[in-house]
Design a protein around this motif. Sequence first.
Motif, PDB file in Angstrom:
ATOM      1  N   MET A   1      -1.424  12.793 -71.749  1.00 17.41           N
ATOM      2  CA  MET A   1      -0.055  12.161 -71.985  1.00 17.41           C
ATOM      3  C   MET A   1       1.266  12.800 -71.875  1.00 17.41           C
ATOM      4  SD  MET A   1       0.494   9.241 -75.003  1.00 17.41           S
ATOM      5  CE  MET A   1      -0.824   8.218 -74.201  1.00 17.41           C
ATOM      6  N   SER A   2       2.074  12.788 -71.427  1.00 18.51           N
ATOM      7  CA  SER A   2       3.343  13.540 -71.548  1.00 18.51           C
ATOM      8  C   SER A   2       4.120  13.480 -72.665  1.00 18.51           C
ATOM      9  CB  SER A   2       4.309  13.031 -70.348  1.00 18.51           C
ATOM     10  OG  SER A   2       3.582  13.077 -69.056  1.00 18.51           O
ATOM     11  N   THR A   3       4.609  14.664 -73.055  1.00 11.61           N
ATOM     12  CA  THR A   3       5.290  14.893 -74.350  1.00 11.61           C
ATOM     13  C   THR A   3       6.843  15.609 -74.019  1.00 11.61           C
ATOM     14  OG1 THR A   3       4.473  17.134 -74.781  1.00 11.61           O
ATOM     15  CG2 THR A   3       3.178  15.138 -75.518  1.00 11.61           C
ATOM     16  N   ILE A   4       7.608  15.648 -74.959  1.00  7.43           N
ATOM     17  CA  ILE A   4       8.870  16.126 -74.934  1.00  7.43           C
ATOM     18  C   ILE A   4       8.698  17.581 -74.110  1.00  7.43           C
ATOM     19  CG2 ILE A   4      10.702  17.008 -76.201  1.00  7.43           C
ATOM     20  CD1 ILE A   4      10.552  14.716 -77.830  1.00  7.43           C
ATOM     21  N   LYS A   5       7.962  18.339 -74.617  1.00  3.55           N
ATOM     22  CA  LYS A   5       7.543  19.699 -74.201  1.00  3.55           C
ATOM     23  C   LYS A   5       7.259  19.781 -72.812  1.00  3.55           C
ATOM     24  CE  LYS A   5       5.167  21.460 -78.472  1.00  3.55           C
ATOM     25  NZ  LYS A   5       4.046  22.129 -78.980  1.00  3.55           N
ATOM     26  N   ASP A   6       7.065  18.631 -71.870  1.00  2.00           N
ATOM     27  CA  ASP A   6       6.726  18.458 -70.668  1.00  2.00           C
ATOM     28  C   ASP A   6       8.146  18.332 -69.770  1.00  2.00           C
ATOM     29  OD1 ASP A   6       3.930  18.682 -70.774  1.00  2.00           O
ATOM     30  OD2 ASP A   6       3.940  16.684 -71.229  1.00  2.00           O
ATOM     31  N   LEU A   7       9.086  18.470 -70.299  1.00  2.18           N
ATOM     32  CA  LEU A   7      10.289  18.033 -69.731  1.00  2.18           C
ATOM     33  C   LEU A   7      10.980  19.550 -69.235  1.00  2.18           C
ATOM     34  CD1 LEU A   7      11.900  15.498 -72.118  1.00  2.18           C
ATOM     35  CD2 LEU A   7      10.992  15.169 -69.787  1.00  2.18           C
ATOM     36  N   ASN A   8      11.712  19.246 -68.299  1.00  5.85           N
ATOM     37  CA  ASN A   8      12.461  20.488 -67.808  1.00  5.85           C
ATOM     38  C   ASN A   8      13.892  20.268 -68.312  1.00  5.85           C
ATOM     39  OD1 ASN A   8      13.911  22.367 -66.161  1.00  5.85           O
ATOM     40  ND2 ASN A   8      13.520  21.616 -64.061  1.00  5.85           N
ATOM     41  N   ASP A   9      14.153  21.349 -69.038  1.00  6.69           N
ATOM     42  CA  ASP A   9      15.358  21.267 -69.886  1.00  6.69           C
ATOM     43  C   ASP A   9      16.671  21.422 -69.046  1.00  6.69           C
ATOM     44  OD1 ASP A   9      14.019  20.930 -72.298  1.00  6.69           O
ATOM     45  OD2 ASP A   9      13.848  23.133 -72.961  1.00  6.69           O
ATOM     46  N   GLY A  10      16.492  22.040 -67.831  1.00  6.80           N
ATOM     47  CA  GLY A  10      17.567  22.179 -66.920  1.00  6.80           C
ATOM     48  C   GLY A  10      17.839  21.146 -66.266  1.00  6.80           C
TER      49      GLY A  10
ATOM     50  N   LEU B   1      17.912  17.674 -67.250  1.00  6.14           N
ATOM     51  CA  LEU B   1      18.015  16.478 -68.213  1.00  6.14           C
ATOM     52  C   LEU B   1      19.132  15.556 -67.859  1.00  6.14           C
ATOM     53  CD1 LEU B   1      17.352  18.185 -71.682  1.00  6.14           C
ATOM     54  CD2 LEU B   1      15.740  16.699 -70.529  1.00  6.14           C
ATOM     55  N   PRO B   2      19.019  14.279 -67.880  1.00  7.84           N
ATOM     56  CA  PRO B   2      20.146  13.533 -67.797  1.00  7.84           C
ATOM     57  C   PRO B   2      21.241  13.804 -68.751  1.00  7.84           C
ATOM     58  CG  PRO B   2      18.227  12.258 -68.379  1.00  7.84           C
ATOM     59  CD  PRO B   2      17.701  13.507 -68.191  1.00  7.84           C
ATOM     60  N   ASN B   3      22.479  13.706 -68.362  1.00  3.63           N
ATOM     61  CA  ASN B   3      23.304  13.539 -69.388  1.00  3.63           C
ATOM     62  C   ASN B   3      23.495  12.311 -70.155  1.00  3.63           C
ATOM     63  OD1 ASN B   3      25.814  14.877 -70.583  1.00  3.63           O
ATOM     64  ND2 ASN B   3      27.148  13.596 -69.509  1.00  3.63           N
TER      65      ASN B   3
ATOM     66  N   ASN C   1      10.312  11.284 -64.161  1.00  5.24           N
ATOM     67  CA  ASN C   1      10.562  10.558 -62.818  1.00  5.24           C
ATOM     68  C   ASN C   1      12.055  10.587 -62.253  1.00  5.24           C
ATOM     69  OD1 ASN C   1      11.373   7.914 -61.406  1.00  5.24           O
ATOM     70  ND2 ASN C   1       9.157   7.720 -61.481  1.00  5.24           N
ATOM     71  N   TYR C   2      12.793  10.778 -63.282  1.00  6.79           N
ATOM     72  CA  TYR C   2      14.342  10.924 -62.873  1.00  6.79           C
ATOM     73  C   TYR C   2      14.417  12.410 -62.209  1.00  6.79           C
ATOM     74  CZ  TYR C   2      19.059  12.699 -63.889  1.00  6.79           C
ATOM     75  OH  TYR C   2      20.232  13.001 -63.939  1.00  6.79           O
ATOM     76  N   GLN C   3      13.815  13.233 -63.088  1.00  9.69           N
ATOM     77  CA  GLN C   3      13.842  14.731 -62.675  1.00  9.69           C
ATOM     78  C   GLN C   3      13.253  15.117 -61.440  1.00  9.69           C
ATOM     79  OE1 GLN C   3      12.200  16.841 -66.186  1.00  9.69           O
ATOM     80  NE2 GLN C   3      14.280  17.048 -67.154  1.00  9.69           N
ATOM     81  N   ASN C   4      12.172  14.289 -60.905  1.00  3.85           N
ATOM     82  CA  ASN C   4      11.526  14.507 -59.762  1.00  3.85           C
ATOM     83  C   ASN C   4      12.199  13.669 -58.435  1.00  3.85           C
ATOM     84  OD1 ASN C   4       9.375  16.093 -60.629  1.00  3.85           O
ATOM     85  ND2 ASN C   4       8.387  14.293 -61.171  1.00  3.85           N
ATOM     86  N   ARG C   5      13.473  13.075 -58.724  1.00  6.88           N
ATOM     87  CA  ARG C   5      14.334  12.419 -57.646  1.00  6.88           C
ATOM     88  C   ARG C   5      15.383  13.190 -57.261  1.00  6.88           C
ATOM     89  NH1 ARG C   5      15.177   6.075 -59.808  1.00  6.88           N
ATOM     90  NH2 ARG C   5      13.144   5.936 -60.606  1.00  6.88           N
ATOM     91  N   GLU C   6      15.798  13.083 -56.055  1.00  7.75           N
ATOM     92  CA  GLU C   6      16.892  13.907 -55.398  1.00  7.75           C
ATOM     93  C   GLU C   6      18.115  12.922 -55.421  1.00  7.75           C
ATOM     94  OE1 GLU C   6      17.158  16.571 -51.489  1.00  7.75           O
ATOM     95  OE2 GLU C   6      17.288  14.210 -51.034  1.00  7.75           O
ATOM     96  N   ARG C   7      19.043  13.472 -56.276  1.00  3.51           N
ATOM     97  CA  ARG C   7      20.242  12.757 -56.234  1.00  3.51           C
ATOM     98  C   ARG C   7      21.313  13.140 -55.217  1.00  3.51           C
ATOM     99  NH1 ARG C   7      22.464  12.044 -62.051  1.00  3.51           N
ATOM    100  NH2 ARG C   7      23.090  10.129 -61.294  1.00  3.51           N
ATOM    101  N   ARG C   8      21.758  12.337 -54.288  1.00  5.46           N
ATOM    102  CA  ARG C   8      22.412  12.893 -53.118  1.00  5.46           C
ATOM    103  C   ARG C   8      23.971  12.389 -53.296  1.00  5.46           C
ATOM    104  NH1 ARG C   8      17.684  11.438 -50.989  1.00  5.46           N
ATOM    105  NH2 ARG C   8      18.456   9.249 -49.967  1.00  5.46           N
ATOM    106  N   PHE C   9      24.281  11.024 -53.952  1.00  5.30           N
ATOM    107  CA  PHE C   9      25.455  10.729 -54.087  1.00  5.30           C
ATOM    108  C   PHE C   9      26.403  10.741 -52.660  1.00  5.30           C
ATOM    109  CE2 PHE C   9      24.571  12.994 -57.991  1.00  5.30           C
ATOM    110  CZ  PHE C   9      24.688  12.020 -59.173  1.00  5.30           C
ATOM    111  N   GLY C  10      25.654  10.234 -51.744  1.00  9.99           N
ATOM    112  CA  GLY C  10      26.174   9.857 -50.371  1.00  9.99           C
ATOM    113  C   GLY C  10      25.997  10.925 -49.409  1.00  9.99           C
TER     114      GLY C  10
END
Length: 246
Positions: free
Chosen positions: A1-10, A12-14, A230-239
């Motif tokens: 089960m994922s915890t906060i420690k598993d997040l990529n701090d670099g 993070l969504p704003n 899930n968000y951190q594994n997406r590619e945000r291209r903004f067009g």
Amino acid sequence: MSTIKDLNDGKLPNHIAIIMDGNGRWAKQQGRQRVFGHENGVKAVKQTVENCAKIGLDYLTLYAFSTENWKRPKIEVDTLMKLLVSSLKKELDTLNKNNIKLNAIGNIASLPKKAYKELNEVISKTSENSGMTLTLALSYGAREEIKSAVYEISVKVKNNIISPETIDETIINTHLYTHDLPDVDLLIRTSGEHRISNFLLWQIAYAELYFIDVFWPDFSEHHLVEAIINYQNRERRFGKTSEQLN
């Protein structure tokens, strides 16, 4: 089960926004009245706010009460308003302890006097906090927000305060309820529904959308972390194209 420690701090969504859906259906599953679901939904709010502060999130916006929610049965609306007042009173110390600044958007003046007064008091007493900004969307509707912005801009154009040629996204942004907030990076909706429900339509133009089949009272740290991963594994291209980003 994922915890906060598993997040990529670099990565993070704003700004995370959440449509907290499913209190009533959760209560029905328990064989209880809808009010019971709202009461337990408050516990999920407290946990989620504290977890977001712990993660280091800058902005969290919660869809607490929509303009359409006034159409619900009076007993349910009255209960929601009482829960709002009691929660604000109870959580003031927690907000200050976690350096959280409270904010509110929507037609706040339409709230019952007691709720309006308590809300403004807590906003005032947390205004100097410099950590996460927690925004409650209360009596909020995105179409009403945009209509209000258009009206205000139109009046200024009529009075020669704004020239029509200068109207751009920045001008529009400054007339929205969210003028002090950045655009949403991640929008989460609980309960399995796949709708936006008139929430932050302008501000989620490039947000990543995450729908989870869990009723709001059951939303936990694990679910929050999974949404962010899930968000951190997406590619945000903004067009743009992937090649341009790389």
